[in-house]
Design a protein around this motif. Structure first.
Motif, PDB file in Angstrom:
ATOM      1  N   GLY A  36       5.761   7.572 -18.830  1.00 37.05           N
ATOM      2  CA  GLY A  36       5.954   6.329 -18.211  1.00 37.05           C
ATOM      3  C   GLY A  36       6.750   6.303 -16.666  1.00 37.05           C
ATOM      4  N   CYS A  37       7.462   7.330 -16.682  1.00 29.92           N
ATOM      5  CA  CYS A  37       8.264   7.397 -15.247  1.00 29.92           C
ATOM      6  C   CYS A  37       7.422   8.408 -14.460  1.00 29.92           C
ATOM      7  CB  CYS A  37       9.652   8.094 -15.546  1.00 29.92           C
ATOM      8  SG  CYS A  37      10.510   7.943 -14.342  1.00 29.92           S
ATOM      9  N   VAL A  38       6.846   9.404 -14.827  1.00 29.96           N
ATOM     10  CA  VAL A  38       6.272  10.371 -13.826  1.00 29.96           C
ATOM     11  C   VAL A  38       4.755   9.682 -13.415  1.00 29.96           C
ATOM     12  CG1 VAL A  38       5.029  12.554 -13.617  1.00 29.96           C
ATOM     13  CG2 VAL A  38       7.280  12.332 -14.788  1.00 29.96           C
ATOM     14  N   ILE A  39       4.066   9.317 -14.071  1.00 27.91           N
ATOM     15  CA  ILE A  39       2.900   8.503 -13.823  1.00 27.91           C
ATOM     16  C   ILE A  39       3.405   7.056 -13.215  1.00 27.91           C
ATOM     17  CG2 ILE A  39       0.713   7.733 -14.359  1.00 27.91           C
ATOM     18  CD1 ILE A  39       0.080  10.059 -15.968  1.00 27.91           C
ATOM     19  N   GLY A  40       3.443   6.859 -11.929  1.00 23.38           N
ATOM     20  CA  GLY A  40       3.644   5.480 -11.509  1.00 23.38           C
ATOM     21  C   GLY A  40       3.504   5.502 -10.149  1.00 23.38           C
ATOM     22  N   THR A  41       4.827   5.589  -9.435  1.00 20.32           N
ATOM     23  CA  THR A  41       5.110   5.450  -8.159  1.00 20.32           C
ATOM     24  C   THR A  41       4.217   6.546  -7.269  1.00 20.32           C
ATOM     25  OG1 THR A  41       7.329   4.825  -8.755  1.00 20.32           O
ATOM     26  CG2 THR A  41       6.910   5.175  -6.339  1.00 20.32           C
ATOM     27  N   GLY A  42       4.305   7.778  -7.888  1.00 16.91           N
ATOM     28  CA  GLY A  42       3.629   8.836  -7.011  1.00 16.91           C
ATOM     29  C   GLY A  42       2.356   8.392  -6.754  1.00 16.91           C
ATOM     30  N   ILE A  43       1.575   7.949  -7.577  1.00 13.62           N
ATOM     31  CA  ILE A  43       0.056   7.658  -7.530  1.00 13.62           C
ATOM     32  C   ILE A  43      -0.162   6.203  -6.908  1.00 13.62           C
ATOM     33  CG2 ILE A  43      -1.845   7.263  -9.020  1.00 13.62           C
ATOM     34  CD1 ILE A  43      -1.692  10.209  -8.269  1.00 13.62           C
ATOM     35  N   PHE A  44       0.296   5.191  -7.475  1.00 14.19           N
ATOM     36  CA  PHE A  44       0.200   3.996  -7.203  1.00 14.19           C
ATOM     37  C   PHE A  44       0.771   3.452  -5.980  1.00 14.19           C
ATOM     38  CE2 PHE A  44      -0.120   3.694 -11.902  1.00 14.19           C
ATOM     39  CZ  PHE A  44      -1.744   3.214 -12.223  1.00 14.19           C
ATOM     40  N   VAL A  45       1.991   4.160  -5.593  1.00 12.88           N
ATOM     41  CA  VAL A  45       2.561   3.361  -4.536  1.00 12.88           C
ATOM     42  C   VAL A  45       2.577   4.739  -3.298  1.00 12.88           C
ATOM     43  CG1 VAL A  45       4.953   2.595  -3.637  1.00 12.88           C
ATOM     44  CG2 VAL A  45       3.903   1.966  -5.938  1.00 12.88           C
ATOM     45  N   LEU A  46       2.851   5.530  -3.571  1.00 16.48           N
ATOM     46  CA  LEU A  46       2.973   6.714  -2.540  1.00 16.48           C
ATOM     47  C   LEU A  46       1.875   7.566  -2.005  1.00 16.48           C
ATOM     48  CD1 LEU A  46       6.831   7.863  -3.273  1.00 16.48           C
ATOM     49  CD2 LEU A  46       5.992   6.353  -1.734  1.00 16.48           C
ATOM     50  N   THR A  47       0.739   7.484  -2.449  1.00 10.14           N
ATOM     51  CA  THR A  47      -0.497   8.110  -2.419  1.00 10.14           C
ATOM     52  C   THR A  47      -0.789   7.988  -1.036  1.00 10.14           C
ATOM     53  OG1 THR A  47      -1.381   7.863  -4.513  1.00 10.14           O
ATOM     54  CG2 THR A  47      -2.839   8.687  -2.887  1.00 10.14           C
ATOM     55  N   ALA A  48      -0.882   6.882  -0.374  1.00 12.32           N
ATOM     56  CA  ALA A  48      -1.075   6.625   1.168  1.00 12.32           C
ATOM     57  C   ALA A  48      -0.150   7.402   1.827  1.00 12.32           C
ATOM     58  CB  ALA A  48      -1.091   5.264   1.440  1.00 12.32           C
ATOM     59  N   ALA A  49       1.287   7.378   1.450  1.00 10.49           N
ATOM     60  CA  ALA A  49       2.230   7.934   2.439  1.00 10.49           C
ATOM     61  C   ALA A  49       1.923   9.315   2.540  1.00 10.49           C
ATOM     62  CB  ALA A  49       3.407   7.327   2.071  1.00 10.49           C
ATOM     63  N   GLY A  50       1.616   9.870   1.174  1.00  9.99           N
ATOM     64  CA  GLY A  50       1.621  11.326   0.930  1.00  9.99           C
ATOM     65  C   GLY A  50       0.472  11.856   1.839  1.00  9.99           C
ATOM     66  N   ALA A  51      -0.723  11.189   1.704  1.00  6.79           N
ATOM     67  CA  ALA A  51      -1.811  11.677   2.574  1.00  6.79           C
ATOM     68  C   ALA A  51      -1.708  11.524   3.976  1.00  6.79           C
ATOM     69  CB  ALA A  51      -2.948  10.595   2.066  1.00  6.79           C
ATOM     70  N   GLN A  52      -0.881  10.495   4.535  1.00  4.16           N
ATOM     71  CA  GLN A  52      -0.618  10.575   6.178  1.00  4.16           C
ATOM     72  C   GLN A  52       0.216  11.556   6.324  1.00  4.16           C
ATOM     73  OE1 GLN A  52      -1.344   8.774   8.457  1.00  4.16           O
ATOM     74  NE2 GLN A  52       0.003   9.369   9.914  1.00  4.16           N
ATOM     75  N   LYS A  53       1.094  12.209   5.372  1.00  4.67           N
ATOM     76  CA  LYS A  53       1.792  13.412   5.811  1.00  4.67           C
ATOM     77  C   LYS A  53       1.066  14.621   5.704  1.00  4.67           C
ATOM     78  CE  LYS A  53       6.399  11.507   3.977  1.00  4.67           C
ATOM     79  NZ  LYS A  53       7.136  11.925   5.077  1.00  4.67           N
ATOM     80  N   ALA A  54       0.173  14.760   4.736  1.00  9.14           N
ATOM     81  CA  ALA A  54      -0.512  16.127   4.601  1.00  9.14           C
ATOM     82  C   ALA A  54      -2.048  16.016   4.474  1.00  9.14           C
ATOM     83  CB  ALA A  54       0.024  16.656   3.142  1.00  9.14           C
ATOM     84  N   GLY A  55      -2.727  14.883   4.611  1.00  3.41           N
ATOM     85  CA  GLY A  55      -3.913  14.608   4.503  1.00  3.41           C
ATOM     86  C   GLY A  55      -4.495  15.202   3.172  1.00  3.41           C
ATOM     87  N   PRO A  56      -5.937  15.771   3.243  1.00  5.92           N
ATOM     88  CA  PRO A  56      -6.220  16.456   1.932  1.00  5.92           C
ATOM     89  C   PRO A  56      -5.161  17.373   1.362  1.00  5.92           C
ATOM     90  CG  PRO A  56      -7.989  16.235   3.591  1.00  5.92           C
ATOM     91  CD  PRO A  56      -6.692  16.089   4.166  1.00  5.92           C
ATOM     92  N   GLY A  57      -4.164  17.995   1.908  1.00  7.97           N
ATOM     93  CA  GLY A  57      -3.373  18.765   1.509  1.00  7.97           C
ATOM     94  C   GLY A  57      -2.298  18.029   0.517  1.00  7.97           C
ATOM     95  N   LEU A  58      -2.594  16.745   0.274  1.00  6.18           N
ATOM     96  CA  LEU A  58      -1.654  16.021  -0.862  1.00  6.18           C
ATOM     97  C   LEU A  58      -2.038  16.685  -2.037  1.00  6.18           C
ATOM     98  CD1 LEU A  58      -0.097  13.535  -1.555  1.00  6.18           C
ATOM     99  CD2 LEU A  58      -2.322  12.346  -1.706  1.00  6.18           C
ATOM    100  N   MET A  59      -3.101  17.242  -2.309  1.00  6.97           N
ATOM    101  CA  MET A  59      -3.414  17.908  -3.611  1.00  6.97           C
ATOM    102  C   MET A  59      -2.279  19.177  -3.649  1.00  6.97           C
ATOM    103  SD  MET A  59      -7.492  17.796  -3.755  1.00  6.97           S
ATOM    104  CE  MET A  59      -7.480  18.864  -5.338  1.00  6.97           C
ATOM    105  N   LEU A  60      -2.337  19.839  -2.639  1.00  8.04           N
ATOM    106  CA  LEU A  60      -1.318  20.919  -2.649  1.00  8.04           C
ATOM    107  C   LEU A  60       0.136  20.452  -2.834  1.00  8.04           C
ATOM    108  CD1 LEU A  60      -0.762  24.106  -2.379  1.00  8.04           C
ATOM    109  CD2 LEU A  60      -0.862  23.505   0.143  1.00  8.04           C
ATOM    110  N   ALA A  61       0.388  19.379  -2.121  1.00  4.73           N
ATOM    111  CA  ALA A  61       1.798  18.788  -2.234  1.00  4.73           C
ATOM    112  C   ALA A  61       1.853  18.292  -3.717  1.00  4.73           C
ATOM    113  CB  ALA A  61       1.916  17.630  -1.448  1.00  4.73           C
TER     114      ALA A  61
END
Length: 521
Positions: A36-61
């Motif tokens: 309940g805690c882990v699956i949430g913000t990182g996917i629903f909210v921060l995916t776009a911010a993570g992609a802006q920092k790393a591009g497809p390297g978000l998977m590696l992140a």
């Protein structure tokens, strides 16, 4: 001595037995708490911010953050089962390195849980105002009611994020009612989230629009963008790391767990492995279908996520051509782009319903940290009062909820997430140190789970957390240093003199206003 006052394991366990919270949680509920805690913000909210920092390297992140979390979870699993009481890393440090360092860890955990709960509340507000109010009901709230004004770059038109504050207060009320009731609601919300994300994976990975060419270049900003920059795969890992604190919240529930020696390790490691796989698969589906390349600045470095420069660039795109990195509803946006608008809207609803479970778990962990610090006398003992009917620490829960609501009302999600990460990484590092120390100072203590290869896992955990900490934006590092300084002043002004251990009290005495029914000694 400042680094003295080490609380014995026997005293800690005796304290838990004399003044304890009711044990109601099993392995399945603990695993659901972690998910309940882990699956949430990182996917629903921060995916776009993570992609802006790393591009497809978000998977590696996600893989980097997950790998470091797995190492930390192995350390947590041993020590949480060995010391099955509330307090998490704070209690573990008290038993191995003494009161002062334990206070610094507890103070960092306050930053971790409270600020992270505020961040998720802000993320929920975006889905609520966009999907529920605007698209469904046709109600468009003015900008001054849906955004806080305290972003580092300035939030134009923002005054207060009212929906974010209200959801934080609602979840606080739920937690005050009782642990068992909260766990039941959380189980329903976890099912909603997992179903929505499973549907996302099923629709994106096999899609005709999925193309491996969208992953090229895989690391447009590189693996390591530089200390304090917050870009590159490592910078993205540092930003999204706070979404993994679910397993830490599981350890804080050890004192309310049936058969903790068995159930806590299952909840910790099981939830983390499950969630890490989901993170990577969802990121692959999003990037492979519509792409996830960052919008680069003139110097060849991605514009900072959430910056005014990025917002200006995003404003030049038509709504149906909006890049992933510009979306506030990243996963719903992906599904709409590939022709699954109805499912995309449903996923937006799922996020709106499910994100409160993340807030619930974070506030659950926060209140239990406060509870055990007050029980030790380092905070006012009135905070440790347990409600006679609800059997929860209602006073500290209410205080925590109000503070969380204030943070959610006035600060933006990305800024809050980075601040929470700083406290998280420090706490994880200290847990690894504690496990190694206790192996030497308490070699004969009962351990139902032993961290395999601790000689390697422990140092790798310490090195990994320090490395990610240094890859946070420099502003987050400064906030942590200032927060730590305030905490040290508070310890010497109040906590050190009021400490039960410092006054020679090694077991619980009746607290002022005690409502647990415990008789006076």
């Amino acid at each position: 001595m400042i680094f003295g006052r080490v609380k014995s394991l026997d005293a800690i366990l005796a304290t838990a037995e004399k003044k304890s919270l009711e044990r109601t949680l099993g392995a399945f509920q603990l695993t659901l708490f972690g998910i309940g805690c882990v699956i949430g913000t990182g996917i629903f909210v921060l995916t776009a911010a993570g992609a802006q920092k790393a591009g497809p390297g978000l998977m590696l992140a996600f893989a980097i953050a997950g790998a470091i979390c797995i190492l930390a979870a192995l350390c947590y699993a041993e020590i949480a089962a060995m010391i099955p009481v509330a307090g998490s890393a704070y209690t573990y440090t008290y038993a191995s390195m003494g009161e002062f360092l334990a206070w610094t860890v507890g103070w960092a955990l306050v930053l971790e849980y409270l600020v992270a709960a505020s961040a998720v509340s802000v993320g929920w507000s975006g889905y609520f105002t966009g999907t529920f109010l605007d698209q469904t009901l046709g109600i468009h709230l003015p900008a001054w009611l849906t955004a806080g004004p305290l972003a580092l770059g300035g939030a134009p038109g923002g005054f207060i994020n009212l929906p974010a504050a209200l959801i934080a207060l609602l979840v606080t009320w739920l937690l005050m009612i009782g642990t068992t009731e909260s766990a039941r609601v959380n189980a329903i919300l976890v099912a909603i989230k997992v179903t929505a994300l499973t549907a996302f994976i099923a629709l994106t990975l096999p899609s005709d629009q999925f193309s491996t060419g969208r992953f090229n270049p895989f690391l447009p900003a590189g693996v390591f963008g530089g200390f304090g920059t917050g870009v590159g795969a490592v910078g993205a890992a540092a930003t999204i790391f706070f979404a993994y604190v679910g397993f830490d919240a599981v350890s804080t529930a050890a004192e309310e767990t049936k058969n903790p020696q068995r159930n806590v390790p299952i909840g910790l490691i099981g939830s983390l492995l499950f969630c890490t796989v989901f993170y990577i698969l969802v990121a692959a589906g999003a990037i492979g279908t519509i792409g996830g390349q960052p919008i680069m600045g003139p110097n060849g470095v991605p514009f900072p996520a959430g910056s005014e420069e990025l917002a200006r660039q995003c404003a030049t795109y038509a709504a149906d051509q909006l890049p992933l990195v510009c979306s506030n509803e990243a996963l719903a946006h992906v599904l709409r782009q590939i022709g699954w608008s109805g499912v995309g809207n449903a996923l937006g609803y799922a996020a709106g319903f499910a994100l409160p479970s993340v807030i619930l778990i974070l506030l659950f962990g926060q209140t239990r940290i406060f509870f055990v610090m007050a029980r030790d006398g380092l905070l006012p003992e009135r905070l440790a009062t347990v409600h006679p009917k609800w059997k929860t620490p209602h006073i500290v829960t209410g205080i925590t909820g109000v503070l969380t609501a204030v943070g959610a009302a006035f600060f933006p999600v990305g800024q809050l997430a980075d601040w929470a990460n700083a406290g998280t990484l420090y706490a994880f590092m200290m847990v690894a140190v504690c496990v190694m120390i206790l192996r030497r100072t308490a070699p004969d203590a009962k351990r139902s789970f032993r961290t395999p290869g601790l000689w390697l896992v422990g140092p790798l955990t310490i090195a990994g957390t320090i490395f990610l900490f240094l890859n946070l934006p420099w502003q987050a590092i400064v906030v942590f240093v200032v927060w730590a300084a305030i905490g040290i002043v508070a310890y010497f002004a109040y906590g050190r003199g009021s400490s039960h251990l410092g006054r020679g009290i090694v077991e619980v005495v009746d607290l002022p206003g005690d409502l647990t029914g415990i008789k006076h000694d």
